[in-house]
Design a protein around this motif. Structure first.
Motif: not given
Length: 461
Positions: A327-332, A338-340, A354-356, A414-418
């Protein structure tokens, strides 16, 4: 004849998402699968009651002298809690591959699964019985007729969906062969449809808006569609090999030499042995595993979503071989940015940042008290930069508690990455038991600036 699947990753992802919507949509359930569930529930309860409950009750209620009423109630509650975990575990075992796959997810989701159930699933993993050698041979001849000339009937690994064997292909090369378990694809599809029938009415309740039950279900369906067609395994490996060429120090990705929907074969170099049978220093390969799951996700938008210890082999030169990517995943790009920013703010001790970032990720409900969330982040000593850089063993627990308190949710994108992060955490805990998850992520911190620069260049280009 099965239709081929595209080599382009984004086209494959679109097809997987479309099939996942079909699998995880309400509809007429399989009567056979309904009967299996109807039998599994009482069977799990009866098996636990007859086989384990008496001893559990005696262990909980025995002791020196008489228990006072408060202690007796506490012991009884513990017995009931352990019994409940036991029959849930046995019910999952009775459901076959899909139940075993769900059990693995519950085991890996530490902090989200009730402790009694998580501990039991760690002590007694749910695995279906091995596929008999004659059934493996039948699958090889069905999917790759005449191509695999030899295979070891004793499996190297047995998982809920696949079974792995050593083998030899027609040109004499040694390979590791992964075979899809008979009935696994149909069972997963039928269980997802049944779950959709149960979950769909819940989406009408306002209190489930932050949980996003259908988004979670469809994320699971996308993963199931991909894992039960092993041609995706070959395509994913080829894509990651090309993308990460030269960036995986101490780790090699095995070359797929044969592929079909139900069977895939990877080249096995001379001297390769399963990691579990070697004394290789796995710490040398941890940065490469981190690259596959985290750095590639943030920098390139593609990541390995199913790291498993049984896919790893030790090579004579001290490097590790990873045979497959089911299984592989992709992030837009917007999610990656935002996660960075969230990770940068976390390690920089910036609660407002963090909140922002969490808000831009879509993790904060519209009715949440942002000021209270920021105050709680600021007041948590476990999240101080110094504590994080020392290993941050309690950081995940604290973040989980704060997420529950403020109703934070994992964005659907982000569900797949989680889930991939859970498998990465489970793998590092398996390989290096004393390593906290934050410490396993630390090698990424010095590279955040470079990743941010590459993402900026990709967006501007």
């Amino acid at each position: 004849m099965d239709a081929d699947i595209p080599s382009d990753g984004r086209l494959r992802d679109a097809e997987l998402q479309a099939r996942a919507r079909v699998w995880a949509s309400p509809g007429a359930p399989s009567l056979g699968r309904l009967a299996r569930h109807a039998v599994a529930l009482p069977a799990g309860q009866v098996r636990w009651a007859l086989g384990r409950l008496p001893n559990t009750a005696l262990d909980g209620l025995s002791g020196e002298g008489a228990l006072d009423p408060a202690d007796a109630v506490k012991a009884l509650r513990g017995t009931v809690r352990e019994a409940s975990a036991g029959w849930v575990r046995d019910q999952l075992a009775a459901l076959g591959p899909s139940g075993a796959e769900l059990a693995g997810l519950l085991r890996d989701a530490e902090g989200l699964t009730p402790r009694g159930l998580a501990d039991l699933l760690n002590d007694e993993p749910v695995l279906p019985d091995p596929v008999p050698a004659h059934a493996v041979r039948r699958a090889l001849e069905k999917h790759l007729p005449g191509q695999v000339t030899e295979f070891d009937p004793d499996p190297l690994a047995v998982t809920p969906l696949h079974q792995t064997h050593r083998g030899v292909v027609r040109d004499g090369r040694a390979v590791v062969v992964r075979v899809l378990r008979p009935g696994a694809r149909a069972g997963m599809r039928d269980d997802l449809r049944l779950a959709a029938n149960l979950v769909a009415p819940l989406t009408l309740l306002p209190q489930t808006a932050s949980v996003q039950p259908m988004a979670v279900l469809r994320s699971a369906a996308r993963r199931a569609v991909e894992q039960t067609d092993l041609r995706h395994d070959a395509r994913n490996t080829a894509e990651l090999s090309a993308l990460l060429d030269g960036r995986l120090k101490g780790l090699r990705l095995a070359e797929p030499v044969l592929e079909s929907r139900g069977v895939i074969a990877y080249a096995l170099p001379d001297g390769a042995v399963p990691l579990a049978e070697s004394d290789a220093d796995v710490r040398k390969a941890l940065p490469a595993l981190l690259t596959l799951v985290v750095e590639a996700a943030l920098a390139d938008g593609v990541f390995h979503a199913d790291l498993r210890p049984e896919h790893l082999f030790a090579l004579p030169d001290g490097t590790l071989l990873l045979a497959g990517c089911t299984a592989a995943g992709r992030l837009e790009p917007a999610l990656r940015r935002a996660f960075l920013d969230y990770i940068t703010a976390l390690f920089g001790g910036d609660p407002a940042g963090q909140v922002d970032a969490l808000d831009r990720l879509g993790a904060i409900p519209s009715n949440a008290d942002r000021a209270a969330l920021e105050a709680d982040l600021r007041a948590a000593p476990e999240l101080s930069p110094l504590r994080l850089l020392r290993g941050g063993g309690d950081a995940v627990r604290v973040l989980g508690d704060l997420a529950s308190r403020h109703g934070l949710r994992v964005p659907s994108g982000l569900l797949g990455w989680a889930r991939a992060l859970l498998t990465y955490r489970a793998l590092t805990r398996h390989l290096v038991p004393d390593m906290p998850i934050i410490q396993a992520l630390l090698p990424l911190v010095p590279r955040l600036g470079d990743i941010n620069r590459r993402l900026t260049e990709a967006e501007s280009g």
